[in-house]
Design a protein around this motif. Structure first.
Motif, PDB file in Angstrom:
ATOM      1  N   GLN A  35      46.265 -35.351 -20.575  1.00  0.00           N
ATOM      2  CA  GLN A  35      45.580 -34.496 -21.490  1.00  0.00           C
ATOM      3  C   GLN A  35      46.215 -33.142 -21.349  1.00  0.00           C
ATOM      4  O   GLN A  35      46.121 -32.728 -20.098  1.00  0.00           O
ATOM      5  N   ILE A  36      46.716 -32.295 -22.126  1.00  0.00           N
ATOM      6  CA  ILE A  36      47.580 -31.236 -21.671  1.00  0.00           C
ATOM      7  C   ILE A  36      46.964 -29.966 -21.326  1.00  0.00           C
ATOM      8  O   ILE A  36      47.379 -29.023 -20.462  1.00  0.00           O
ATOM      9  N   THR A  46      56.677 -34.470 -21.832  1.00  0.00           N
ATOM     10  CA  THR A  46      57.238 -33.517 -22.720  1.00  0.00           C
ATOM     11  C   THR A  46      58.167 -33.905 -23.920  1.00  0.00           C
ATOM     12  O   THR A  46      59.039 -34.475 -23.494  1.00  0.00           O
ATOM     13  N   SER A  70      49.316 -39.003 -28.460  1.00  0.00           N
ATOM     14  CA  SER A  70      48.314 -38.310 -27.473  1.00  0.00           C
ATOM     15  C   SER A  70      49.062 -37.922 -26.258  1.00  0.00           C
ATOM     16  O   SER A  70      49.770 -38.763 -25.734  1.00  0.00           O
ATOM     17  N   ASN A  71      48.451 -36.987 -25.530  1.00  0.00           N
ATOM     18  CA  ASN A  71      48.813 -36.585 -24.040  1.00  0.00           C
ATOM     19  C   ASN A  71      50.086 -36.208 -24.116  1.00  0.00           C
ATOM     20  O   ASN A  71      50.952 -36.513 -23.179  1.00  0.00           O
ATOM     21  N   PHE A  72      50.647 -35.407 -24.874  1.00  0.00           N
ATOM     22  CA  PHE A  72      51.936 -34.862 -24.800  1.00  0.00           C
ATOM     23  C   PHE A  72      52.101 -33.066 -24.925  1.00  0.00           C
ATOM     24  O   PHE A  72      51.237 -32.725 -25.503  1.00  0.00           O
ATOM     25  N   HIS A  73      53.036 -32.803 -24.420  1.00  0.00           N
ATOM     26  CA  HIS A  73      53.694 -31.354 -24.753  1.00  0.00           C
ATOM     27  C   HIS A  73      54.718 -31.629 -25.598  1.00  0.00           C
ATOM     28  O   HIS A  73      55.701 -32.069 -25.226  1.00  0.00           O
ATOM     29  N   ILE A  74      54.471 -31.180 -26.912  1.00  0.00           N
ATOM     30  CA  ILE A  74      55.623 -31.277 -28.020  1.00  0.00           C
ATOM     31  C   ILE A  74      56.246 -29.751 -28.277  1.00  0.00           C
ATOM     32  O   ILE A  74      55.498 -28.973 -28.830  1.00  0.00           O
ATOM     33  N   ASN A  94      47.056 -32.906 -27.337  1.00  0.00           N
ATOM     34  CA  ASN A  94      48.612 -32.480 -26.983  1.00  0.00           C
ATOM     35  C   ASN A  94      48.379 -31.011 -27.077  1.00  0.00           C
ATOM     36  O   ASN A  94      47.458 -30.341 -27.468  1.00  0.00           O
ATOM     37  N   ASN A 124      43.512 -30.425 -29.508  1.00  0.00           N
ATOM     38  CA  ASN A 124      44.940 -30.135 -29.404  1.00  0.00           C
ATOM     39  C   ASN A 124      44.995 -28.696 -29.049  1.00  0.00           C
ATOM     40  O   ASN A 124      43.845 -27.947 -29.192  1.00  0.00           O
TER      41      ASN A 124
END
Length: 226
Positions: A35-36, A46, A70-74, A94, A124
């Motif tokens: 989780q970011i 990422t 879920s759970n990305f840096h976009i 995110n 987010n």
């Protein structure tokens, strides 16, 4: 991984930076490492779309799709996540930033065939560019008859500095109904939530924190109203 996974499968993405926009046209779950909100950049997954139309594009075709991200840096893209047709989404955990126009878009007038999009945007961090004269950014846009539950997000730094009838917003609800916006924190947006030509939407238990560039916490208006 997205191309190879079976319908309804899970793609687990290791930490690192993946410099490629994604197109998702089948049901799947896309899961990053952490989780970011709690992790350092070097520990997370990422996805960087750079100058693409969308860093992640989701679209149903002959049948609706169910997609979880879920759970990305976009990062990057005109849109961070763009959902245009026949899809149900869960977007959670995110960080979404460095986009040109919108962080998350449910419905876009520029793409034919859009519609029948719903889902949840939960927990987010969605951050705009701050004060800019380039384009009026939105953290989340829900439009064209699509709907969403928007909960527990931190949405910040959307400010358009050019005077006129285009404002930057944390959440814009445009011409649709059934959108629920609850338990979010809006920080330093020109407008926290803008409800435009829309009815039967719900806002509750949100926190609005402004700065000198903030014009409204909640605004209900016609699109062309300055």
């Amino acid at each position: 991984g997205v191309d190879a996974v079976s319908e309804g499968g899970v793609v687990h993405v290791a930490q690192g930076t993946y410099s490629e926009p994604l197109t998702i046209t089948k049901s799947l779950s896309l899961v990053g490492t952490q989780q970011i909100s709690t992790e350092k950049e070097e520990d997370i997954s990422t996805i960087y779309g750079e100058n693409s139309a969308a860093t992640i594009l989701v679209r149903g075709s002959s049948a609706p799709v169910e997609v979880s991200i879920s759970n990305f840096h976009i990062k990057g893209g005109t849109h961070g996540i763009l959902v245009v047709e026949k899809a149900s989404l869960l977007i959670s955990g995110n960080r979404i930033d460095s986009y040109k126009k919108n962080g998350v878009t449910f419905g876009s007038k520029i793409i034919a065939g859009e519609g029948k999009v719903s889902g949840t945007v939960d927990s987010n961090i969605i951050e705009g560019s701050g004060v800019t004269d380039t384009i009026s950014q939105n953290g989340i846009q829900v439009a064209e008859g699509n709907t969403a539950h928007i909960t527990n997000n931190t949405i910040l730094n959307h400010i358009y500095s050019v005077p006129g009838n285009m404002w930057a917003t944390g959440v814009i609800i445009h011409g649709t109904q059934g959108v629920a916006v609850s338990d979010n924190t809006f920080i330093n947006n020109q407008t926290g939530v803008n409800i435009v030509k829309a009815k039967d939407n719900t806002l509750e238990r949100n926190v609005f924190i402004g700065n000198k560039s903030t014009r409204a916490g909640i605004m209900i208006t016609d699109f062309d109203d300055p």
